[in-house]
Design an enzyme around this catalytic site. Structure first.
Site, PDB file in Angstrom:
ATOM      1  N   TYR A 157       0.841  -1.200   0.000  1.00 10.04           N
ATOM      2  CA  TYR A 157       0.000   0.000   0.000  1.00 10.04           C
ATOM      3  C   TYR A 157       0.876   1.250   0.000  1.00 10.04           C
ATOM      4  CZ  TYR A 157      -3.409   3.437   1.714  1.00 10.04           C
ATOM      5  OH  TYR A 157      -4.199   4.546   1.869  1.00 10.04           O
ATOM      6  N   LYS A 161       1.172   4.241  -2.928  1.00 11.60           N
ATOM      7  CA  LYS A 161       0.856   5.639  -2.663  1.00 11.60           C
ATOM      8  C   LYS A 161       2.057   6.550  -2.895  1.00 11.60           C
ATOM      9  CE  LYS A 161      -3.447   4.961  -1.659  1.00 11.60           C
ATOM     10  NZ  LYS A 161      -4.537   5.460  -2.542  1.00 11.60           N
ATOM     11  N   THR A 192     -12.837   5.170   7.630  1.00  9.93           N
ATOM     12  CA  THR A 192     -13.516   4.801   6.391  1.00  9.93           C
ATOM     13  C   THR A 192     -13.769   3.299   6.422  1.00  9.93           C
ATOM     14  OG1 THR A 192     -11.482   4.298   5.173  1.00  9.93           O
ATOM     15  CG2 THR A 192     -12.209   6.595   5.151  1.00  9.93           C
TER      16      THR A 192
END
Length: 270
Positions: A157, A161, A192
């Site tokens: 991840y 990014k 989220t």
């Protein structure tokens, strides 16, 4: 309806939940004609909520990392609204792997990069020409403070990014003179769907107060706080902001404090 995106057309990917949903609702309140995109059917509920509130939104399902779907998405914006002024490439996945760094496979990495990095590339590639033809505008990509340095996310991840941060810098240069700005918003820890398991676990353990304690604000972020910065970057208020990566993390990246995890028991021995 008047606002900072009045008479503008915007696409938001990953609009069914979290930051994407909050941004869709905010962009619509600010006057945008919105095309909400997600692979989850819940994106239709988001568009319905906007339309019920007097806004104008259309929903479309698809894969943010698939070129045919992104081409169709941009074509839909043109056929429905006649123009495109804002592309918010927000869709992303964590690609979480049970275990540590050495448990991840090339397939895990490939899928994370496909959605998180190739997806924004496709958004820039196919949206920029229509945005230029529409008189200029903005592309916003969701990166992460995890892309700045270690300590804020899984390796695959974080690497994806970091790629997004470089992508907006590169794209801004490639689009010189077109009137298309490209920037990234870098959320810190935000509640989220992606972070729900962590939040739920902390609440179940009575440790919710410890969430976000590594940043100077001493709390996690809200999707609406990230959406507000995405709106700024999408609007004419950011008309001289280009090729930038703007952290919205409560100050975490001012030092990126983290405790070193224990050694990975699955690390290959030398």
């Amino acid at each position: 309806m008047s606002g900072r995106l009045s008479s503008k057309t915007a696409i938001i990917t990953g609009a069914a939940s979290g930051i994407g949903r909050a941004s869709a609702l905010l962009f619509a309140r600010e006057g945008a004609n919105l095309l909400a995109f997600d692979r989850a059917d819940a994106v239709h509920e988001v568009a319905g909520q906007i339309n019920a509130s007097g806004g104008h939104a259309v929903a479309m399902t698809g894969d943010a990392g698939d070129e045919a779907d992104i081409k169709a998405l941009v074509a839909r914006a043109k056929s429905t609204f006649g123009a495109l002024h804002v592309m918010f490439a927000n869709a992303g996945i964590t690609g979480g792997v049970r275990g540590g760094f050495f448990d991840a496979t090339p397939e895990h990495w490939a899928e994370v990069l496909r959605i998180n990095l190739i997806g924004p590339f496709l958004a820039v590639k196919h949206a920029a020409p229509l945005i230029e033809a529409s008189g200029g505008g903005a592309i916003v990509c969701t990166a992460s403070v995890a892309g700045l340095r270690s300590g804020a996310g899984p390796a695959q991840y974080s690497a994806s990014k970091a790629g997004v941060i470089n992508l907006v810098q590169t794209a801004a240069q490639q689009l010189a003179g077109t009137g298309v700005r490209v920037n990234a918003v870098l959320p810190g820890l935000t509640e989220t769907g992606m972070t729900k398991p962590m939040y739920d676990g902390a609440r179940a353990a009575g440790k919710e107060h410890k969430i976000g304690q590594l940043n100077p604000m001493l709390r996690g972020g809200k999707p609406e706080e990230i959406a507000a910065v995405a709106l700024f970057l999408a609007s004419n208020e950011a008309s001289y902001v280009n090729g930038q990566a703007l952290a919205v993390d409560g100050g975490l990246s001012s030092s990126h404090p983290t405790s070193r995890p224990p050694g990975d028991p699955n690390r290959p021995s030398s």
